[in-house]
Write an enzyme that holds these catalytic residues in place. Structure first.
Site, PDB file in Angstrom:
ATOM      1  N   GLU A 254      40.472  40.004  44.292  1.00  0.00           N
ATOM      2  CA  GLU A 254      40.218  39.456  42.876  1.00  0.00           C
ATOM      3  C   GLU A 254      40.398  38.033  43.031  1.00  0.00           C
ATOM      4  OE1 GLU A 254      42.624  41.650  40.176  1.00  0.00           O
ATOM      5  OE2 GLU A 254      41.841  43.679  40.784  1.00  0.00           O
TER       6      GLU A 254
ATOM      7  N   ARG B  87      44.461  49.889  40.840  1.00  0.00           N
ATOM      8  CA  ARG B  87      44.278  48.862  41.749  1.00  0.00           C
ATOM      9  C   ARG B  87      43.032  49.140  42.841  1.00  0.00           C
ATOM     10  NH1 ARG B  87      47.232  46.506  38.806  1.00  0.00           N
ATOM     11  NH2 ARG B  87      49.247  45.585  39.227  1.00  0.00           N
TER      12      ARG B  87
ATOM     13  N   HIS C 267      39.625  42.608  35.812  1.00  0.00           N
ATOM     14  CA  HIS C 267      41.078  42.992  35.566  1.00  0.00           C
ATOM     15  C   HIS C 267      41.411  42.811  34.296  1.00  0.00           C
ATOM     16  CE1 HIS C 267      44.942  43.658  38.178  1.00  0.00           C
ATOM     17  NE2 HIS C 267      45.117  44.177  37.044  1.00  0.00           N
TER      18      HIS C 267
END
Ligand code: DGY
Length: 329
Positions: free
Chosen positions: A277, A248, A296
């Site tokens: 993000e 993360r 991601h």
């Protein structure tokens, strides 16, 4: 999408999840569900707060913050929350626990996919593949040069794992055939069973920083791990080392990372996760040649995303029956 009114438990799904999970819910005959019918944009918060009113169960993804506000909006019928993710930092576990809500998540099914992508990102970063394709395409490719686009190799290296779990083990298993010399790891405590699978040595955070040629972050984001990769850590790393994060973004202090990369304190970084993000295209990290940023995608294979969707659906059905394959909280 089943929208008829019946006495079956009501489920709201916050995203158009892959077909496997929807099929399981439809064919179960045990629930009626409604969903936010898009994969391209998350459900707006206002709509979400409306839609969850009175539901018995929720399926969410990592873009939804499941906090007191949302749980209050849902009300006392809500018994089960099933997230289509292994990460759980978007969930207020304390608030869920207070209300006795069972929580399902999707470990294991994405381990291979995440480990595979982590290896790809590591090699892309250490062997400077993005720079190289850019040079080849844009006219930067002159004569063959002896030290041009040189990087760092895995053979004879020490690989450090920050947070040893299923994914860290799977990464090490894949890296071993590249002739890594030594695996080291750190965690809140030694994890001998997992470590023995990859013959990894437990070290302190300082030793992890100073000995790793490649440092890969595999821990969950919790209050304890927030910003754990900061200038303290980077300043102890070798200036030939490569930093990789597929866990993360919140575990990294991005300003400190920018500083470490731009000053040559470390050689490169590969990130699949950032804060926020999406990372704004104007972010300074995008200006660095030695920083590879992916959007991601570590678990993004068709088979894994379908398996995650199926597991999220099954967790929800199990949860409604009071059974468990659930996150302890
Ligand atoms: C997760 O599952 O937590 C990932 O970040 C997305 O697969």
């Amino acid at each position: 999408v089943q929208r008829e009114m019946s006495s079956l438990p009501r489920v709201y799904i916050t995203r158009q999840i892959p077909p496997e999970g929807l099929k399981i819910l439809s064919e179960s005959g045990q629930v009626q569900f409604d969903l936010w019918d898009s994969d391209d944009v998350p459900v707006p918060r206002k709509e979400l707060l409306q839609k969850v009113k009175g539901v018995d169960a929720l399926v969410c993804v990592l873009t939804e913050k499941i906090d007191a506000e949302l749980l209050d909006a849902a009300g006392p019928n809500l018994k089960v929350l099933s997230t289509m993710s292994v990460g759980f930092d978007h969930l207020s576990l304390e608030e869920l626990k207070k209300r006795g809500i069972r929580v399902g998540y999707t470990p294991d099914v994405l381990t291979d996919s995440v480990a595979e992508l982590t290896v790809a990102l590591l090699l892309t970063t250490s062997r400077r593949l993005i720079e190289a394709t850019h040079e080849a395409k844009s006219g930067g490719w002159g004569t063959w040069r002896t030290l041009w686009l040189c990087g760092y190799e895995l053979a004879n290296s020490t690989v450090g794992i920050l947070g040893l779990g299923r994914i860290g083990v799977a990464i090490a298993e894949r890296l071993k055939p590249f002739k890594v010399k030594k695996f080291i790891y750190t965690d809140v405590a030694p994890r001998p069973e997992l470590a023995s699978l990859i013959d990894a040595e437990y070290v302190s955070m300082d030793e992890l920083a100073s000995q790793s040629d490649f440092l890969t972050v595999c821990c969950a984001l919790t209050p304890e791990t927030k910003d754990i990769c900061n200038k303290d850590l980077f300043s102890k790393m070798k200036n030939t080392s490569i930093f990789i994060n597929t866990s993360r973004g919140g575990v990294v202090d991005q300003e400190d990372l920018y500083e470490a990369l731009s000053s040559g304190q470390i050689a490169g970084a590969g990130l699949d996760v950032t804060v926020p993000e999406p990372l704004p295209t104007s972010h300074p990290l995008f200006t660095l040649n030695n920083c590879v940023i992916l959007p991601h995608i570590a678990s993004a294979s068709y088979s894994t995303r379908n398996a995650m969707s199926a597991l999220a659906a099954n967790n929800l059905l199990l949860g409604l029956k009071g059974q468990t394959n659930h996150l302890k909280h």
